[in-house]
Motif scaffolding. Structure first.
Motif, mmCIF file in Angstrom:
data_model
loop_
_atom_site.group_PDB
_atom_site.id
_atom_site.type_symbol
_atom_site.label_atom_id
_atom_site.label_comp_id
_atom_site.label_asym_id
_atom_site.label_seq_id
_atom_site.Cartn_x
_atom_site.Cartn_y
_atom_site.Cartn_z
ATOM 1 N N LYS B 4 0.859 -1.199 0.000
ATOM 2 C CA LYS B 4 0.000 0.000 0.000
ATOM 3 C C LYS B 4 0.888 1.239 0.000
ATOM 4 N N LYS B 5 0.927 1.901 -1.162
ATOM 5 C CA LYS B 5 1.732 3.123 -1.186
ATOM 6 C C LYS B 5 0.877 4.222 -0.533
ATOM 7 N N ASP B 6 1.519 5.261 0.070
ATOM 8 C CA ASP B 6 0.664 6.248 0.735
ATOM 9 C C ASP B 6 0.311 7.385 -0.203
ATOM 10 N N CYS B 7 0.897 7.402 -1.448
ATOM 11 C CA CYS B 7 0.477 8.526 -2.312
ATOM 12 C C CYS B 7 0.320 8.023 -3.754
ATOM 13 N N VAL B 8 -0.299 8.880 -4.571
ATOM 14 C CA VAL B 8 -0.546 8.515 -5.978
ATOM 15 C C VAL B 8 0.770 8.685 -6.733
ATOM 16 N N THR B 9 1.141 7.692 -7.509
ATOM 17 C CA THR B 9 2.395 7.818 -8.273
ATOM 18 C C THR B 9 2.082 7.734 -9.768
ATOM 19 N N LEU B 10 3.101 7.987 -10.571
ATOM 20 C CA LEU B 10 2.918 7.937 -12.027
ATOM 21 C C LEU B 10 2.428 6.545 -12.461
ATOM 22 N N GLY B 102 2.161 12.337 -6.277
ATOM 23 C CA GLY B 102 2.475 12.655 -4.879
ATOM 24 C C GLY B 102 1.264 13.020 -4.055
ATOM 25 N N LEU B 103 0.095 13.103 -4.689
ATOM 26 C CA LEU B 103 -1.107 13.406 -3.895
ATOM 27 C C LEU B 103 -1.360 12.250 -2.930
ATOM 28 N N PRO B 104 -1.465 12.551 -1.634
ATOM 29 C CA PRO B 104 -1.704 11.439 -0.681
ATOM 30 C C PRO B 104 -2.964 10.660 -1.066
ATOM 31 N N LEU B 105 -2.883 9.325 -1.011
ATOM 32 C CA LEU B 105 -4.050 8.484 -1.345
ATOM 33 C C LEU B 105 -5.223 8.831 -0.445
ATOM 34 N N GLU B 106 -4.916 9.129 0.802
ATOM 35 C CA GLU B 106 -5.970 9.435 1.779
ATOM 36 C C GLU B 106 -6.793 10.634 1.288
ATOM 37 N N THR B 131 -8.831 8.412 -15.200
ATOM 38 C CA THR B 131 -7.844 8.997 -14.272
ATOM 39 C C THR B 131 -6.511 9.135 -14.985
ATOM 40 N N LYS B 132 -5.919 10.301 -14.896
ATOM 41 C CA LYS B 132 -4.565 10.508 -15.425
ATOM 42 C C LYS B 132 -3.713 11.051 -14.284
ATOM 43 N N VAL B 133 -2.426 10.651 -14.262
ATOM 44 C CA VAL B 133 -1.485 11.176 -13.251
ATOM 45 C C VAL B 133 -0.384 11.949 -13.984
ATOM 46 N N VAL B 134 -0.079 13.149 -13.505
ATOM 47 C CA VAL B 134 0.939 13.970 -14.178
ATOM 48 C C VAL B 134 2.108 14.235 -13.234
ATOM 49 N N HIS B 135 3.225 14.633 -13.846
ATOM 50 C CA HIS B 135 4.429 14.885 -13.042
ATOM 51 C C HIS B 135 4.156 15.967 -11.997
ATOM 52 N N ARG B 136 4.890 15.911 -10.922
ATOM 53 C CA ARG B 136 4.769 16.916 -9.847
ATOM 54 C C ARG B 136 4.943 18.301 -10.470
ATOM 55 N N GLY B 137 4.036 19.215 -10.139
ATOM 56 C CA GLY B 137 4.131 20.589 -10.640
ATOM 57 C C GLY B 137 3.336 20.813 -11.907
ATOM 58 N N ALA B 138 2.962 19.713 -12.585
ATOM 59 C CA ALA B 138 2.223 19.896 -13.848
ATOM 60 C C ALA B 138 0.747 20.171 -13.577
#
Lengths: 361, 339, 85
Positions: B4-10, B102-106, B131-138
């Motif tokens: 269980k990762k604690d944040c959303v990753t790419l 990096g958005l926390p899953l919680e 759902t799409k995930v983008v690089h930090r800062g994007a």
């Protein structure tokens, strides 16, 4: 809200409107010199309650509207320095300089933060130790003491990443500029909260030097209407004196400790006014002893000479009733709300902006 | 998920195993319904005869959470309300998320909980999503887009074109609650808990009014960005009509009025997320008001003005102190002022 | 240039002259609370006083008596009394 609702009493405003109509027996033109008077006359729809023979002109009392485009360019130059964070009141963000506004700089990536108080700018500096926070100091005698207090605290805490870009201005010199020579004004509605700081007595020279009735007014509808009634009474008798119609907030000598703090930290300096050119000792600059908090010394702005007011800008004349907006060669052409040359067009309630919006141009 | 990762990753946006797990764990567990469950490329819906309303909106509110609501509740209620403003009964929603790495899953789980709760309250399903995930800062933490379709019963014609001189203008409740709450929260102005967003789904109350007062409701509009002033001016221009508004009759919570005074902001320009302006046949305006007062979405509804037969686009405001002025649309973002 | 609002003082802190703790008041109106600085106020307020707040600072402590007189004058003027003589 106590001390507010009582001065928004509908019946009291209506009866004051009748009194005002009684008092205005010939065409009268008053100038109000405070952006907040301008805004509240518009907001509460008071103009619809003025008798036909009374004209109330909006003077250069809005600190944003009188900020020269050269000074806006200086703010933009500071904003484009990547280790600077600009902190500014919301009022200034959209005012155009010669090459865009702070809002456009922010869109291009500059760090521009809107703050509600100079103290928020100090907090910003604490939160961004690696950046130099430059607070854009605009405002007249009411606001300058709050900026002086922030500088004093920064000095006490020996903060090295906070400074002020002072664009502050004071009232008396601009009156001297406007009222010199003939003017078609019959009275001045004077800014209540400036008087809260400098006191009723500080307005005496206006009445004496220019033979103009002056009434210091508060900002609620009842305050504004009753100040105009008193001004009309003085104008009818052509009596040049200064009446304090806002006693709950204005004393004879104002808040002397606040003004002393200002004079400790700031000194008079010549300043550029948008559309009015340079006015002697009408601005405030940070004294040498506080040089560490003076943005003009912390950042080396190439001292390009300030753009001269475009020839033919007649805001000074419009304000004093020496001409109407349409008589100004720039009106509606090179001077529009989108590209304002003088304060009367920048302020959404300035004479030229209002005429442009409602008048036939 | 054991790892269980604690944040959303790419990886969660890659379409691979991690992405499928995210959809199962976070979305399907909360939004489950027969049309969404198969996770087909498209959901398939039966089409009744009559007309279909279709709308879309994106939500980028900062901060994500604020007193009275969050980006998830906004994303459902905003789109449901846009359907209701044409008298449409919501049939289905789509849900698209753009998540910053990096958005926390919680945080994501809390938002999807709100989406599920709001959808259930509105009585509509999320039938398709992405759902799409983008690089930090994007992207700034989380952006949401929702689209919605709704059916319009035969004979229901609700649009600005129907506005007539003499129509009553009703505001369904207090104004500016959402706008001032989010501004105070974002600028951390420390106003101490008195302010709450009014985010709320209006489809049930609108459906009840449309049913009980056939033809009585000429136009509806939810005054979101730009506030009541901008919306009135827009409707006046689009419908070619003039209006008169009485400030005293416009409901405004006292703490909201004070916060606006302190910041120098006009509440007529601040966003509402659970209110609507109703332009109604004067013959039934009294009944409509009573009906609104009986409904949670209309407790403080008020008749604030009248459509008049004057110059098209002209909105006159009768101020609370017996003055009068033109109402103007918002020109730029309302910001705290000192002057 | 002088948007300022009267608010009621609930609490006063940091007026003991301690350099690092700035003088503050918690003020309130209709349940909306704010912290405002007292560095430049003309008269230090006590709990229950009203202060005029501008850009996060109290500029002036309202004098209840003065405020009542101000209102009485207004009512008299509206009824026709001439106040400037």
């Amino acid at each position: 809200m106590k001390h507010v609702d009582e001065y928004r009493d509908r019946e009291l405003v209506k009866s004051l409107a009748f009194r005002l109509a009684d008092q205005v027996k010939r065409p009268l033109r008053f100038m109000e010199v405070c952006g907040t008077h301008t805004m509240n006359i518009f907001r509460f729809g008071l103009r619809s309650l003025f008798p036909a023979d009374l004209e109330v002109v909006s003077g250069p009392g809005c600190p944003v509207c009188v900020t020269d485009s050269a000074d806006i360019d200086v703010c933009i130059a500071a904003a484009e320095n990547e280790n600077v964070v600009i902190a500014t009141f919301g009022d200034l963000v959209r005012v155009p300089g010669s090459r865009g506004s702070l809002a456009e700089s922010r869109a291009r990536g500059a760090r521009v933060e809107i703050v509600y108080s100079p103290i928020d700018a100090l907090e910003l500096a604490r939160a961004h130790e690696d950046k130099l926070v430059v607070f854009v100091g605009i405002g007249f005698e009411t606001t300058v003491p709050t900026v002086a207090a922030a500088v004093a605290q920064a000095a006490r805490l020996r903060m090295d990443n906070f400074c002020v870009l002072s664009l502050h201005k004071v009232m008396p010199p601009v009156f001297a500029r406007l009222l010199a020579g003939n003017h078609q004004l019959d009275g001045l509605l004077c800014p209540g909260h400036v008087a809260t700081i400098v006191g009723r007595r500080a307005f005496e020279p206006l009445a004496l030097d220019y033979g103009l009735p002056c009434v210091i007014g508060g900002f609620e509808p009842v305050d504004i209407m009753q100040a105009l009634v008193q001004l009309a009474e003085l104008a009818a008798r052509r009596e040049a004196k200064v009446v304090n119609a806002y006693p709950r907030a204005v004393a004879e000598d104002g808040n002397s400790s606040a003004w002393r703090l200002v004079t400790d930290i700031f000194q008079p300096v010549d300043a550029q006014w948008r559309g009015l050119g340079t006015i002697k000792s009408s601005g405030l600059a940070i004294r040498d002893v506080y040089a560490a908090f003076d943005a003009r010394r912390r950042l080396d702005f190439e001292t390009e000479t300030p753009a001269p007011p475009s020839t033919g800008c007649r805001c000074g004349d419009v304000i004093c009733g020496r001409c109407r907006p349409v008589d100004c060669g720039h009106f509606g052409g090179s001077c529009t709300p989108g590209h304002p040359l003088g304060p009367c067009m920048v302020s959404s309630e300035g004479s030229c902006a209002a005429f442009y919006r409602y008048g036939e141009h | 998920m054991e790892n269980k990762k604690d944040c959303v990753t790419l990886d969660h946006g890659s379409g691979g195993l991690a992405a499928r797990e995210l959809v199962q764990e976070v979305f399907l567990s909360r939004l489950n319904n027969s049309r969404l469950a198969p996770l087909e490329d498209s959901a398939v819906l039966p089409v009744a005869n009559g007309r279909l309303a279709f709308t879309t909106d994106s939500y980028v509110v900062d901060p994500l959470f604020f007193p009275g609501g969050d980006i998830g509740a906004l994303a459902v209620n905003g789109t449901v309300n846009d359907l209701a403003m044409r008298g449409a009964v919501p049939l289905a929603l789509s849900l698209g998320l753009i998540i910053e790495e990096g958005l926390p899953l919680e945080v994501l789980e809390r938002v999807v909980d709100s989406i599920a709760a709001a959808a259930e309250t509105a009585g509509v399903d999320v039938v398709t999503g992405d759902t799409k995930v983008v690089h930090r800062g994007a992207a700034d933490k989380l952006f949401i887009n929702t689209s919605g379709i709704g059916s319009i019963v035969e004979g229901v014609e609700i649009s600005p074109g129907q506005v007539r001189p003499g129509d009553g203008i009703i505001l369904s409740g207090t104004m500016a609650d959402h706008g001032i709450t989010v501004l105070a929260e974002r600028e951390d102005l420390g106003f101490g808990g008195q302010l709450r967003s009014d985010t709320f789904a209006l489809n049930h109350v609108v459906a009840a009014l449309v049913e009980h007062f056939p033809g009585g409701i000429h136009a509806l509009r939810d005054p979101t960005r730009g506030g009541v002033a901008t919306t009135l001016c827009e409707i006046a221009v689009v419908s070619g009509s003039s209006m008169e508004i009485w400030e005293e009759r416009v409901p405004l919570n006292r703490p909201v009025a004070v916060a606006c005074e302190i910041l120098g902001i006009d509440p007529f320009f601040l966003a509402n997320e659970g209110k609507c302006l109703l332009f109604v046949d004067p013959a039934v305006e009294g009944e409509i008001l009573k009906a609104l007062h009986r409904h949670p979405g209309g407790k403080q509804a008020s008749l604030i003005g009248r459509v008049t037969d004057g110059e098209a686009g002209r909105v006159v405001l009768h101020t609370a102190v017996a003055g009068q002025r033109l109402m103007t649309p918002l020109t730029g973002d309302p910001l705290p002022r000192i002057c | 240039m002088c948007l300022a609002i009267p608010m009621r003082v609930l609490e006063v802190r940091g007026t003991g002259g301690d350099m690092l703790e700035p003088p503050l008041a918690v003020v309130e109106a209709e349940g909306v609370r704010r912290e405002v600085r007292l560095d430049i106020v003309d008269r230090l307020p006590v709990v229950g006083d009203y202060v005029i707040v501008h850009a996060g600072f109290a500029l002036h402590s309202l004098d209840e008596q003065q405020a009542r007189e101000n209102l009485d004058l207004l009512a008299m003027m509206a009824a026709g009394g001439d106040e400037t003589r």
